[in-house]
Design a protein around this motif. Structure first.
Motif, short mmCIF file in Angstrom:
data_model
loop_
_atom_site.label_atom_id
_atom_site.label_comp_id
_atom_site.label_asym_id
_atom_site.label_seq_id
_atom_site.Cartn_x
_atom_site.Cartn_y
_atom_site.Cartn_z
N ARG A 149 45.15 35.56 45.87
CA ARG A 149 45.31 36.86 45.23
C ARG A 149 45.15 36.75 43.72
O ARG A 149 44.52 37.61 43.09
CB ARG A 149 46.69 37.43 45.57
N ALA A 150 45.68 35.69 43.12
CA ALA A 150 45.54 35.50 41.68
C ALA A 150 44.08 35.31 41.30
O ALA A 150 43.62 35.83 40.27
CB ALA A 150 46.37 34.30 41.22
N ALA B 47 41.50 36.52 42.94
CA ALA B 47 40.83 37.83 43.07
C ALA B 47 41.15 38.73 41.89
O ALA B 47 40.27 39.41 41.34
CB ALA B 47 41.27 38.49 44.38
N VAL B 48 42.42 38.74 41.45
CA VAL B 48 42.81 39.56 40.30
C VAL B 48 42.09 39.08 39.04
O VAL B 48 41.61 39.90 38.24
CB VAL B 48 44.34 39.50 40.11
N VAL C 20 38.53 40.39 39.09
CA VAL C 20 38.46 41.82 38.77
C VAL C 20 38.68 42.05 37.28
O VAL C 20 37.96 42.83 36.63
CB VAL C 20 39.49 42.60 39.60
N LEU C 21 39.67 41.35 36.71
CA LEU C 21 39.95 41.50 35.28
C LEU C 21 38.76 41.03 34.44
O LEU C 21 38.45 41.63 33.40
CB LEU C 21 41.19 40.70 34.90
N THR D 155 52.64 42.23 33.56
CA THR D 155 51.65 42.96 34.35
C THR D 155 50.86 42.01 35.23
O THR D 155 50.59 42.29 36.41
CB THR D 155 50.70 43.74 33.43
N ALA D 156 50.48 40.85 34.65
CA ALA D 156 49.74 39.85 35.43
C ALA D 156 50.57 39.34 36.61
O ALA D 156 50.05 39.16 37.72
CB ALA D 156 49.34 38.68 34.52
N LEU E 108 50.65 42.03 39.34
CA LEU E 108 49.37 42.17 40.03
C LEU E 108 49.11 41.03 41.00
O LEU E 108 48.54 41.23 42.08
CB LEU E 108 48.23 42.23 39.00
N THR E 109 49.49 39.82 40.63
CA THR E 109 49.19 38.64 41.46
C THR E 109 50.27 38.33 42.49
O THR E 109 50.00 37.71 43.51
CB THR E 109 48.98 37.40 40.57
N CYS F 227 45.28 35.04 34.14
CA CYS F 227 45.36 36.50 34.22
C CYS F 227 46.05 37.09 33.00
O CYS F 227 45.68 38.16 32.52
CB CYS F 227 46.10 36.91 35.50
N LEU G 167 44.24 39.78 30.61
CA LEU G 167 44.89 41.06 30.36
C LEU G 167 45.14 41.28 28.87
O LEU G 167 44.95 42.39 28.35
CB LEU G 167 46.19 41.15 31.14
#
Length: 362
Positions: free
Chosen positions: A37-38, A40-41, A44-45, A295-296, A299-300, A309, A313
């Protein structure tokens, strides 16, 4: 004979069990775990950041097409060479580096303090950098070749004093944050004293710097910060690994042979240096180091604050904030620190109120 699924043979074929949510990535003879997940985030970022950067190069007093902006950014002949290559690109690079440094700094300091409020601009680090920098401006030192180094010295000195006062046979997180807040208030008063003592023109220049602004920033500020971050990259990679031990409780970490106090000191020192360098390059851009790490983490969904991340960010917040600062009240240009403060202040209040609510239920 083939072993049944889930039997002893499966463990041999598949290797040791991996933590849930992690994947194994092989690189040559080595391999390492990656939080899916981290990753993928972060992807995207990175895409969002690339889009914002392209927008940054295109938007301004005159619009530049994306094609011409990319040509100028990569050094190819373009009609937008002056606007993009000389004015917008170096300013954007300063924003990227500053935001990334603030993001990582906030993540490291919050990890050590185990407190989402432990941001460099809350516990006195950026205030120390600001006080020494404004003091130098007051006494005639206005060269941007010198001021960033004074900012680093001021931030490190403020953090060192806070660390000494918070030490009682170990670093107590709550005491560290409270003492840092006290230092922040005192150092802010010292900064205001310097402003009243200085020449009016210098005071105006210092006041703009104190709001956190990328206006007028160029390669002269980007190059030293970029080289410094490159030199510190191995330390950041070590910090990403060392975070795991710091988040353990003290008894468990000690039982595993971790030198907890040394590790915490190393992480805190790295975070302080990064925050002070970012402050020296663009001024105290408030609340980026507070917002980006938390926030990071949300999200993760990771146990530790993900440094990559957080860096992405932080860079995204600063660059996007500067785009909005240039366009919202055009032709008047706002300092980027005004927008980050407008977003970060309510978030800080929310954290404090939420902490009280949790404490009340406990």
């Amino acid at each position: 004979m083939t072993a049944p699924a889930g039997g002893p043979g499966a463990a041999v074929r598949n290797g040791p069990a991996r933590p849930a949510g992690y994947g194994l990535v092989r690189a040559g003879r080595g391999s390492f775990l990656v939080h899916r997940r981290a990753a993928a985030v972060a992807g995207v970022l990175a895409v969002l950041l690339a889009a914002v950067c392209l927008t940054y190069l295109c938007v301004g007093e005159s619009f530049v097409t994306p094609g011409e902006a990319l040509k100028a950014a990569f050094g190819q002949p373009s009609s937008a060479g002056l606007v993009v290559g000389t004015l917008r690109l170096p300013r954007m690079v300063v924003g990227l580096l500053t935001g990334a440094a603030f993001g990582v700094a906030g993540a490291l300091i919050q990890t050590v303090a185990r407190n989402p409020l432990a941001s460099p601009d809350v516990i006195g680090i950026t205030q120390g950098a600001s006080a020494l920098t404004v003091g130098a401006m007051t006494y005639g030192i206005t060269s941007y070749a010198v001021l960033p180094y004074l900012s680093v010295a001021g931030g490190v000195l403020a953090a060192a004093l806070g660390y000494v006062f918070a030490w009682r046979g170990g670093l107590h997180a709550t005491r560290f944050v409270l003492i840092g807040i006290g230092f922040a208030v005192a150092l802010r008063s010292v900064t205001q004293l310097f402003l009243t003592k200085g020449d009016y023109t210098v005071a105006q220049q210092a006041q703009v710097w104190l709001t956190g602004s990328l206006n007028g920033r160029g390669w002269a500020e980007a190059a030293p910060l970029g080289w410094a971050l490159l030199v510190l990259l191995p330390a950041v990679l070590w910090a990403a690994r060392a975070q795991r031990t710091v988040t353990m409780d003290d008894d468990t970490a000690t039982a595993l042979g971790v030198r907890l106090n040394r590790t915490r000191l190393g992480l805190a020192a790295l975070g302080v240096v990064l925050a002070a360098m970012a402050t020296g390059a663009a001024g105290p851009v408030d609340f980026v180091a507070l917002l980006a790490p938390q926030t990071a983490r949300r999200l993760t969904g990771t146990a530790q604050i993900p440094l990559l991340c957080s860096a992405l960010l932080g860079a995204l917040v600063v660059v996007l904030g500067d785009v909005l600062a240039r366009k919202l009240l055009a032709p008047t240009e706002l300092p980027v620190g005004v927008l980050t403060a407008a977003v970060g202040a309510p978030y800080l209040i929310r954290l404090i109120v939420r902490g009280r609510a949790v404490g009340g239920r406990a």
